[in-house]
Design a protein around this motif. Structure first.
Motif, short mmCIF file in Angstrom:
data_model
loop_
_atom_site.label_atom_id
_atom_site.label_comp_id
_atom_site.label_asym_id
_atom_site.label_seq_id
_atom_site.Cartn_x
_atom_site.Cartn_y
_atom_site.Cartn_z
N ASP A 131 0.82 -1.21 0.00
CA ASP A 131 0.00 0.00 0.00
C ASP A 131 0.85 1.26 0.00
OD1 ASP A 131 0.97 -0.61 2.49
OD2 ASP A 131 -0.66 0.36 3.56
N ARG A 132 0.17 2.34 -0.28
CA ARG A 132 0.70 3.70 -0.12
C ARG A 132 -0.25 4.46 0.79
NH1 ARG A 132 2.42 2.59 -5.44
NH2 ARG A 132 4.52 3.36 -5.93
N GLN A 133 0.32 5.27 1.68
CA GLN A 133 -0.49 6.00 2.64
C GLN A 133 -0.26 7.50 2.48
OE1 GLN A 133 -2.76 4.56 4.35
NE2 GLN A 133 -2.11 2.44 4.00
N ILE A 134 -1.34 8.26 2.63
CA ILE A 134 -1.28 9.72 2.57
C ILE A 134 -1.54 10.25 3.97
CG2 ILE A 134 -2.29 11.80 1.60
CD1 ILE A 134 -3.04 10.23 -0.86
N CYS A 135 -0.53 10.86 4.55
CA CYS A 135 -0.63 11.46 5.88
C CYS A 135 -0.61 12.98 5.72
CB CYS A 135 0.50 10.99 6.79
SG CYS A 135 0.45 9.23 7.16
N SER A 136 -1.55 13.63 6.39
CA SER A 136 -1.70 15.08 6.24
C SER A 136 -1.24 15.80 7.48
CB SER A 136 -3.17 15.44 5.96
OG SER A 136 -3.61 14.83 4.76
N LEU A 137 -0.83 17.05 7.28
CA LEU A 137 -0.52 17.97 8.36
C LEU A 137 -1.40 19.20 8.13
CD1 LEU A 137 3.02 18.79 9.67
CD2 LEU A 137 1.30 20.55 9.50
N ARG A 138 -2.39 19.40 9.03
CA ARG A 138 -3.39 20.46 8.83
C ARG A 138 -3.19 21.56 9.85
NH1 ARG A 138 -8.11 18.99 5.93
NH2 ARG A 138 -7.92 16.92 4.98
N MET A 139 -3.24 22.81 9.36
CA MET A 139 -3.09 24.00 10.21
C MET A 139 -4.26 24.94 9.93
SD MET A 139 0.86 24.39 9.13
CE MET A 139 0.35 23.86 7.51
N ALA A 140 -4.86 25.43 10.99
CA ALA A 140 -6.04 26.29 10.83
C ALA A 140 -6.06 27.34 11.92
CB ALA A 140 -7.32 25.45 10.86
N SER A 141 -6.87 28.36 11.70
CA SER A 141 -7.09 29.40 12.71
C SER A 141 -8.14 28.91 13.70
CB SER A 141 -7.55 30.69 12.03
OG SER A 141 -7.92 31.65 13.00
N TYR A 142 -7.90 29.17 14.98
CA TYR A 142 -8.82 28.67 15.99
C TYR A 142 -9.98 29.63 16.24
CZ TYR A 142 -10.48 26.39 20.19
OH TYR A 142 -11.27 25.74 21.11
N GLY A 143 -9.70 30.92 16.26
CA GLY A 143 -10.75 31.88 16.61
C GLY A 143 -11.04 32.93 15.58
N TRP A 144 -10.06 33.30 14.77
CA TRP A 144 -10.25 34.33 13.76
C TRP A 144 -10.85 33.70 12.49
CZ3 TRP A 144 -9.51 39.17 15.40
CH2 TRP A 144 -8.64 39.40 16.46
N THR A 145 -11.92 34.26 12.01
CA THR A 145 -12.53 33.79 10.77
C THR A 145 -11.79 34.37 9.57
OG1 THR A 145 -14.13 35.60 10.68
CG2 THR A 145 -14.77 33.63 11.91
N THR A 146 -12.19 33.94 8.38
CA THR A 146 -11.53 34.43 7.17
C THR A 146 -11.77 35.92 6.94
OG1 THR A 146 -13.46 33.67 5.92
CG2 THR A 146 -11.54 32.19 6.00
N ASN A 147 -12.74 36.51 7.62
CA ASN A 147 -12.93 37.96 7.52
C ASN A 147 -11.84 38.72 8.25
OD1 ASN A 147 -15.34 37.62 6.09
ND2 ASN A 147 -16.53 37.42 7.98
N ASP A 148 -11.16 38.04 9.17
CA ASP A 148 -10.12 38.70 9.97
C ASP A 148 -8.73 38.17 9.69
OD1 ASP A 148 -12.11 40.21 11.35
OD2 ASP A 148 -12.50 38.47 12.62
N LEU A 149 -8.61 36.88 9.39
CA LEU A 149 -7.29 36.26 9.25
C LEU A 149 -7.34 35.21 8.15
CD1 LEU A 149 -4.39 35.92 10.38
CD2 LEU A 149 -5.33 34.21 11.96
N VAL A 150 -6.35 35.26 7.26
CA VAL A 150 -6.25 34.30 6.15
C VAL A 150 -4.81 33.79 6.10
CG1 VAL A 150 -6.35 33.97 3.66
CG2 VAL A 150 -8.09 35.36 4.80
N PHE A 151 -4.67 32.46 6.07
CA PHE A 151 -3.36 31.84 5.94
C PHE A 151 -3.09 31.52 4.47
CE2 PHE A 151 -4.41 30.66 10.37
CZ PHE A 151 -3.30 31.21 10.99
N LEU A 152 -1.86 31.79 4.04
CA LEU A 152 -1.44 31.53 2.67
C LEU A 152 -0.11 30.82 2.69
CD1 LEU A 152 -2.18 35.04 1.07
CD2 LEU A 152 -3.63 33.01 0.93
N TRP A 153 0.09 29.92 1.71
CA TRP A 153 1.39 29.30 1.55
C TRP A 153 2.36 30.31 0.93
CZ3 TRP A 153 2.67 25.29 4.13
CH2 TRP A 153 1.76 24.26 4.39
#
Length: 454
Positions: A174-196
């Protein structure tokens, strides 16, 4: 005192003055750096609780935070717990207009802080994190750089244990896809946006080594999530791991094949060697069962059938079939022996009746002239035997098959039903096992290529 001595004295004095001026300049420069920090972060001048303005200082636009990281190591990938551990250097960069300062004609490139609570920080968290910790040896591995244009760079070294849901249907192919997820906890997209960050946002150490996996590739993407409280910005990194098959080939597949082949030795032993054949069958069956339980002990209990389950199940079936084959041979051997005894008794009875008839003829030979009859009666055994031989010669010859020709090489006494079962098993079991291997490897290797989606 000569002219040369005057020259060296003047040179020494000039050097001392230059060093003194350089030290004073450094002291003055550090004092200016301290003054700049006091100006932008002094009491009542900066509030770390307030979010920075958006692009061009616009208050109603969200703050843009650029993210990049450097994967230092991946220590383990646990199939049973479905998790993996990673150590990385994590970086965030954003612009805070309130932190602009004079760079003193380009001499002050940036200011360095080690206390993250002095400035506003994005509330980023790792959504699939199970455990994590910072590194504090010898000093906390974290820094904040403030540039003259108000740009802030935050860098920290962290170790994380992250959840990795796995699909083990093709295990261990098999092959496995493992993810690393990062998100904002309290600020919505109206206040905070993460970009690569543009240009190689994820870097991996060159000498990355994993014991049972190979990191084939990785992909960065966005995973914004909507909840009842709003939409939150999210980033993710998908890591594609390919399982190294050589370990499982040596530890599982080859030993199972050897156990199956050893169980076939029973077909070549004599039918009367009951202890040897029973011991061989039971030993291989218990060894195969132990091997199967050991394999399943290192894997989570899942509701679907894995590729390794198919392999171990079929191998266990072959070993169990070899043991059942001996039970069938033993039963057939006893049945053949019973038939042989019945035939022997019948021949003894026929011989006894012939002896009695011969004695009766001998008693009548004194009164009459004994003459051999030219034609025997139909009940005469010799006449019946001649009649059978004539019928056999009158039948048309049949075309012999390959199996019958090969079986005919054995003596008549050995070609009993029990012996024929052993001979057929010597051919059937290896052929069926070879056919299973052909179907198994072609099926799962092709499915591995078809199911590879990334």
């Amino acid at each position: 005192m000569g002219t040369g001595h005057y020259f060296w004295a003047i040179f020494y004095f000039t050097s001392l003055c230059s060093a003194s001026l350089a030290n004073n300049a450094k002291i003055n420069f550090r004092e200016k750096e301290k003054k700049v920090l006091d100006q932008i972060l002094g009491a009542g001048k900066y509030d770390a609780r307030i979010r920075p303005s958006g692009i061009n200082g616009t208050a109603n636009l969200p703050t843009l935070v650029q993210v990049n990281m450097f994967l230092r190591s991946i220590s383990k990938i646990d199939d049973y717990k479905m998790e993996y551990s990673v150590q990385l250097t994590f970086r965030e960069q954003w612009t805070d207009e309130r932190l602009k300062f004079d760079d003193i004609q380009g001499r002050l490139k940036y200011l360095t802080l080690t206390e993250a609570n002095r400035v506003w920080m994005p509330d980023l968290f790792f959504s699939n994190e199970k455990e994590g910790h910072f590194h504090n040896i010898i000093m906390p591995n974290v820094y904040i750089r403030i540039f003259p244009n108000g740009s802030v760079l935050y860098s920290i070294r962290i170790s994380l244990t992250l959840a990795c849901p796995m699909n083990l249907k093709l295990y261990p192919l098999d092959r496995q896809i493992c993810s690393l997820r990062m998100a904002s906890y309290g600020w919505t997209t109206n206040d905070l946006v993460f970009l690569w960050k543009e240009g190689d946002p994820v870097q991996v150490v060159k000498n990355l080594h994993l014991p049972r996996f190979t990191l084939e590739k990785f992909l960065t993407d966005y995973c914004n999530s909507k909840t009842n409280t709003g939409e939150y910005s999210c980033l993710k990194v998908d890591l594609l791991f390919k399982r190294e098959f050589s370990y499982y080939l040596i530890q599982i597949y080859i030993p199972c094949c050897m156990l199956v082949i050893v169980s076939w030795v029973s077909f070549w032993l004599d039918q009367g060697a009951v202890p040897a054949r029973v011991s061989l069958g039971v030993t291989t069956l218990l060894t195969m069962a132990t091997q199967t339980s050991g394999i399943n002990a290192s894997l989570p209990p899942v509701s679907y059938t894995k590729a390794i389950d198919v392999w171990t199940g079929v191998c266990l079936t072959f070993v169990f079939g070899a043991l059942l084959e001996f039970a069938l041979v033993n039963y057939a051997s006893r049945s053949d022996m019973h038939k042989e005894n019945m035939k022997k008794k019948r021949r003894d009875l026929e011989q006894a009746s012939l002896d009695a008839a011969s004695d009766l003829l001998d008693t009548d030979s004194n009164a009459t002239f004994a003459m051999k009859p030219l034609v025997r009666h139909p009940g005469d055994p010799l006449a019946l035997e001649k009649l059978r031989q004539c019928e056999v010669h009158m039948q048309p010859p049949k075309r012999p098959s390959c199996c019958k020709t090969w079986l005919s090489k054995f003596p008549t006494r050995q070609c009993s039903r029990s012996k024929r079962i052993d001979v057929i098993s010597r051919i059937t079991f290896p052929l069926v096992f070879a056919l299973f291997n052909l179907v198994y490897w072609s099926t799962y290797l092709f499915r591995e290529e078809e199911d590879e989606t990334f």
